[in-house]
Scaffold this motif. Sequence first.
Motif, mmCIF file in Angstrom:
data_model
loop_
_atom_site.group_PDB
_atom_site.id
_atom_site.type_symbol
_atom_site.label_atom_id
_atom_site.label_comp_id
_atom_site.label_asym_id
_atom_site.label_seq_id
_atom_site.Cartn_x
_atom_site.Cartn_y
_atom_site.Cartn_z
ATOM 1 N N ARG A 234 -22.311 -69.831 -61.518
ATOM 2 C CA ARG A 234 -21.131 -70.384 -61.932
ATOM 3 C C ARG A 234 -20.561 -69.559 -62.856
ATOM 4 O O ARG A 234 -19.562 -69.392 -63.098
ATOM 5 C CB ARG A 234 -21.215 -71.756 -62.577
ATOM 6 C CG ARG A 234 -21.636 -72.859 -61.619
ATOM 7 C CD ARG A 234 -21.236 -74.240 -62.075
ATOM 8 N NE ARG A 234 -20.016 -74.324 -62.163
ATOM 9 C CZ ARG A 234 -19.383 -74.655 -63.521
ATOM 10 N NH1 ARG A 234 -19.837 -74.435 -64.592
ATOM 11 N NH2 ARG A 234 -18.055 -74.734 -63.537
ATOM 12 N N ARG B 16 -16.669 -74.158 -49.427
ATOM 13 C CA ARG B 16 -15.973 -75.956 -49.355
ATOM 14 C C ARG B 16 -15.470 -75.991 -50.674
ATOM 15 O O ARG B 16 -14.478 -76.644 -50.731
ATOM 16 C CB ARG B 16 -17.049 -76.579 -48.843
ATOM 17 C CG ARG B 16 -16.342 -77.808 -48.174
ATOM 18 C CD ARG B 16 -17.369 -78.743 -47.522
ATOM 19 N NE ARG B 16 -18.563 -79.150 -48.472
ATOM 20 C CZ ARG B 16 -19.703 -78.826 -48.128
ATOM 21 N NH1 ARG B 16 -20.093 -78.334 -46.865
ATOM 22 N NH2 ARG B 16 -20.717 -79.197 -48.894
ATOM 23 N N ARG B 17 -15.925 -75.409 -51.583
ATOM 24 C CA ARG B 17 -15.554 -76.115 -52.886
ATOM 25 C C ARG B 17 -14.523 -75.103 -53.615
ATOM 26 O O ARG B 17 -14.160 -75.374 -54.645
ATOM 27 C CB ARG B 17 -16.863 -75.873 -53.957
ATOM 28 C CG ARG B 17 -17.845 -76.913 -53.303
ATOM 29 C CD ARG B 17 -19.005 -76.775 -54.434
ATOM 30 N NE ARG B 17 -19.942 -78.045 -54.214
ATOM 31 C CZ ARG B 17 -20.882 -78.207 -54.943
ATOM 32 N NH1 ARG B 17 -21.316 -77.516 -56.009
ATOM 33 N NH2 ARG B 17 -21.557 -79.468 -54.850
ATOM 34 N N GLU B 18 -14.223 -73.890 -52.795
ATOM 35 C CA GLU B 18 -13.350 -73.181 -53.512
ATOM 36 C C GLU B 18 -11.796 -73.659 -53.364
ATOM 37 O O GLU B 18 -11.510 -74.079 -52.288
ATOM 38 C CB GLU B 18 -13.128 -71.832 -52.777
ATOM 39 C CG GLU B 18 -13.981 -70.503 -53.387
ATOM 40 C CD GLU B 18 -14.291 -70.759 -54.872
ATOM 41 O OE1 GLU B 18 -13.313 -70.346 -55.508
ATOM 42 O OE2 GLU B 18 -15.292 -71.015 -55.212
ATOM 43 N N GLU C 81 -11.563 -82.035 -50.364
ATOM 44 C CA GLU C 81 -11.793 -82.930 -49.600
ATOM 45 C C GLU C 81 -11.219 -84.408 -50.251
ATOM 46 O O GLU C 81 -11.167 -84.345 -51.501
ATOM 47 C CB GLU C 81 -13.342 -83.195 -49.235
ATOM 48 C CG GLU C 81 -13.949 -82.507 -48.182
ATOM 49 C CD GLU C 81 -15.077 -82.204 -48.127
ATOM 50 O OE1 GLU C 81 -15.876 -83.313 -47.570
ATOM 51 O OE2 GLU C 81 -15.847 -81.167 -47.891
ATOM 52 N N VAL D 136 -24.484 -69.413 -55.825
ATOM 53 C CA VAL D 136 -24.981 -70.533 -56.369
ATOM 54 C C VAL D 136 -24.318 -70.332 -58.171
ATOM 55 O O VAL D 136 -23.981 -71.482 -58.471
ATOM 56 C CB VAL D 136 -26.740 -70.652 -56.587
ATOM 57 C CG1 VAL D 136 -26.856 -71.773 -57.564
ATOM 58 C CG2 VAL D 136 -26.853 -71.047 -55.046
ATOM 59 N N ARG E 69 -25.722 -71.357 -45.336
ATOM 60 C CA ARG E 69 -25.772 -72.813 -45.849
ATOM 61 C C ARG E 69 -25.129 -72.841 -47.279
ATOM 62 O O ARG E 69 -24.110 -73.410 -47.513
ATOM 63 C CB ARG E 69 -27.020 -73.633 -46.105
ATOM 64 C CG ARG E 69 -27.524 -73.841 -44.865
ATOM 65 C CD ARG E 69 -29.183 -73.978 -44.783
ATOM 66 N NE ARG E 69 -29.828 -73.799 -43.643
ATOM 67 C CZ ARG E 69 -30.270 -74.467 -42.677
ATOM 68 N NH1 ARG E 69 -29.855 -75.978 -42.796
ATOM 69 N NH2 ARG E 69 -30.856 -74.290 -41.609
ATOM 70 N N VAL E 70 -25.726 -72.072 -48.284
ATOM 71 C CA VAL E 70 -25.050 -71.926 -49.714
ATOM 72 C C VAL E 70 -23.677 -71.436 -49.554
ATOM 73 O O VAL E 70 -22.882 -71.744 -50.217
ATOM 74 C CB VAL E 70 -25.893 -70.818 -50.290
ATOM 75 C CG1 VAL E 70 -25.342 -70.771 -51.601
ATOM 76 C CG2 VAL E 70 -27.340 -71.439 -50.531
ATOM 77 N N ARG F 195 -21.418 -71.853 -47.100
ATOM 78 C CA ARG F 195 -20.389 -72.864 -46.664
ATOM 79 C C ARG F 195 -20.349 -73.641 -47.808
ATOM 80 O O ARG F 195 -19.105 -74.283 -47.911
ATOM 81 C CB ARG F 195 -21.292 -73.522 -45.371
ATOM 82 C CG ARG F 195 -20.709 -72.856 -43.900
ATOM 83 C CD ARG F 195 -20.908 -74.144 -43.215
ATOM 84 N NE ARG F 195 -22.479 -74.458 -43.099
ATOM 85 C CZ ARG F 195 -23.269 -73.785 -41.977
ATOM 86 N NH1 ARG F 195 -22.820 -72.759 -41.410
ATOM 87 N NH2 ARG F 195 -24.700 -74.046 -42.141
ATOM 88 N N ARG F 196 -21.313 -74.177 -48.335
ATOM 89 C CA ARG F 196 -21.114 -75.103 -49.644
ATOM 90 C C ARG F 196 -20.006 -74.352 -50.533
ATOM 91 O O ARG F 196 -19.126 -75.173 -51.155
ATOM 92 C CB ARG F 196 -22.358 -75.229 -50.394
ATOM 93 C CG ARG F 196 -22.481 -76.528 -51.211
ATOM 94 C CD ARG F 196 -23.688 -76.780 -51.940
ATOM 95 N NE ARG F 196 -23.988 -75.732 -52.996
ATOM 96 C CZ ARG F 196 -24.148 -76.078 -54.142
ATOM 97 N NH1 ARG F 196 -24.298 -77.162 -54.567
ATOM 98 N NH2 ARG F 196 -24.275 -75.094 -54.998
ATOM 99 N N MET F 197 -20.364 -73.206 -50.973
ATOM 100 C CA MET F 197 -19.418 -72.541 -51.813
ATOM 101 C C MET F 197 -18.060 -72.342 -51.598
ATOM 102 O O MET F 197 -17.070 -72.858 -52.084
ATOM 103 C CB MET F 197 -20.165 -71.235 -52.143
ATOM 104 C CG MET F 197 -19.264 -70.206 -52.906
ATOM 105 S SD MET F 197 -19.467 -68.414 -53.077
ATOM 106 C CE MET F 197 -18.753 -68.139 -51.302
ATOM 107 N N LYS G 57 -10.630 -66.972 -48.000
ATOM 108 C CA LYS G 57 -10.553 -68.554 -47.641
ATOM 109 C C LYS G 57 -9.457 -68.933 -46.986
ATOM 110 O O LYS G 57 -9.441 -69.696 -46.089
ATOM 111 C CB LYS G 57 -11.218 -69.511 -48.579
ATOM 112 C CG LYS G 57 -11.408 -70.840 -48.029
ATOM 113 C CD LYS G 57 -11.814 -71.739 -49.131
ATOM 114 C CE LYS G 57 -11.817 -73.296 -48.411
ATOM 115 N NZ LYS G 57 -12.022 -74.209 -49.431
#
Lengths: 296, 316
Positions: free
Chosen positions: A181, A277-279, B56, A179, A270-271, A273-275, A108
């Motif tokens: 964890r 974003r959270r890293e 964010e 997805v 989508r998944v 991108r979400r993953m 990332k």
Amino acid sequence: MSTTTEAQSHDDRGRGLHAVKVGARRGLREFRISLRNPEDISFYVFWGVGIVVYLFLNRREVIEPVGLTVPQFALAGILATMVVFGGVVGPAFALVTEKEDGTLLRAKAAPHGIRGYVTGQVVLQSLGMLPMLVIVVIPTAFFADRLMHRGAVGWFGVAALLLLGLAAALPLGIVMGAVARKPSQVTTWGLLPVFGLSAISGVFFPISAMWGWVQGVAQVFPIYWLGHGLRWAFLPDDAAVVEVGGEWRLLEAIGVLGAWGALGMLLAPRVLRRMARRESGSAVEARRQERMQRLG
Amino acid sequence: MAETVIAVRDLRMRYGSRDVLDGVDLEVRRGEVITLLGPNGAGKTTTIEILEGFRERSGGDVRVLGEDPARASEEWRAGIGIVLQSWRDHRRWRVRELLAHLGEYYAPYGTAERPRPRDVDELIDRVGLTDSADQMLMRLSGGQRRRLDVAIGIVGRPELLFLDEPTAGFDPEARRDFHDLVHGLVDLEDTTVVLTTHDLAEAEKLADRILVLAGGRIVADGSADALTRQVRARAEVRWSRDGQRFVHAADDATAFVRSLFVQHGDEIADLEVRRASLEDTYMQLVHQHETGSSPDPGSGFARPADVAGTGGEATR
């Protein structure tokens, strides 16, 4: 003004493509790394040789009512299971562990790095099928009398179907890994269901021997259909008697595999991108702490 | 004046009902080295992660290299270098292999004045890993691993470099090498550097400016020197008389020493006057914040002084 924006977006496409190439080289390199790693080699050999020995010991066993030997009948289903298993569980475990060890965060941090990383996974996991395929198919070809009834067309069909199977399985595995964890979730939602499905999808014995509702369940998922397609490629026409409905349904097989692939490819970006974003460093650190507690 | 690289106004971060950042303002100019100091949990890592575009925020305006990190482009990403912590990633890769691979991502973003990526062998040499270039990562020592993390952070020749506790686990030599490297990046390539550390000597040595973060706000901002002056801590005076040792904290050390000599003359020996160090200043700032007391010149520094003497209170 609009021309600058166009030029920029053109530029960015080129750079995105560059990252895909970097990722493809990453996948190749990781594959080479796995080939020099004794653990990976012994994994391939252990399972590959295990399957071959099973088929060899049952080489004279005949499956009625098709009149085919176990190696002839089962090879297609075994290949289907290997591809779906490797395609789902492989990237799922890779993603969940590489989220935990910080590999993903490193990706990332680089421009278009996640794109490169995912490309690398696709290449690595696809190439990772080859050693097993070779270890299983080549020896089996020697003792399974008349393995391939359709000649060159059949082999071409096998290759095309295996690729289609990969296209159905890999995006699902990537979604699952993104997805999940922790690795145990991949075991619960990936590994065990794939094992279960391979048991009811007519791999080692014809699906027509199963109850009707089980046949119905099996026909929702890719393993049966990939196995079905591969049996069509390997076996003579009249072997269709043990398939659901008693006939070859190649178009349906392609349709179901394609649908799973399309669903996965719709979900995966989508998944991911979400993953992505959270890293963050603290997310990796938190997972590391959690893992240490888990291992006690 | 150099261009603004980071501009933050009223940055807020809230987890549930807890405000981790409660109105942070900061500005960093090109070529500056700034250090974020603060106790654990003060929000240093959160701040850095927001600036890196890894997290964010709940509120406030943030511009980093002209873009909002939360919505920044991949081109922006190419201008940012991040020295991550060491985890267990890429264990089976070799040092040169990994640097070459990660560097490749930056190739389309190179310019005449900032060729990207850096030459890998040169970089390996610069961080002192030449002898381990063909080692697998899992065989590196902790210090070598950290040198590699730094190398990965700068392989793309970033304009702005974030370092979160970069020298944790470094021996003194590695630390010296690292400081030389950072000075080189700033002097030769006009790199802007933001780092967090717990090592105050390091902050003093590297930073043009030190920001102290406590309770979700920046409570001090300035050079090490300016901070020490800002707090106006008392100096510590030590001496001995008749074989007894004394310690006293004085607002005006010169006047105190003069009165000491007037009173005792030749009996005074082993005289020592110590100005407040950055550490004292830092401790006081954090202490003030934690106790909620307003900046009260001198108050925090009374702690080590009056209790430390073995010979009791000095007489005035």
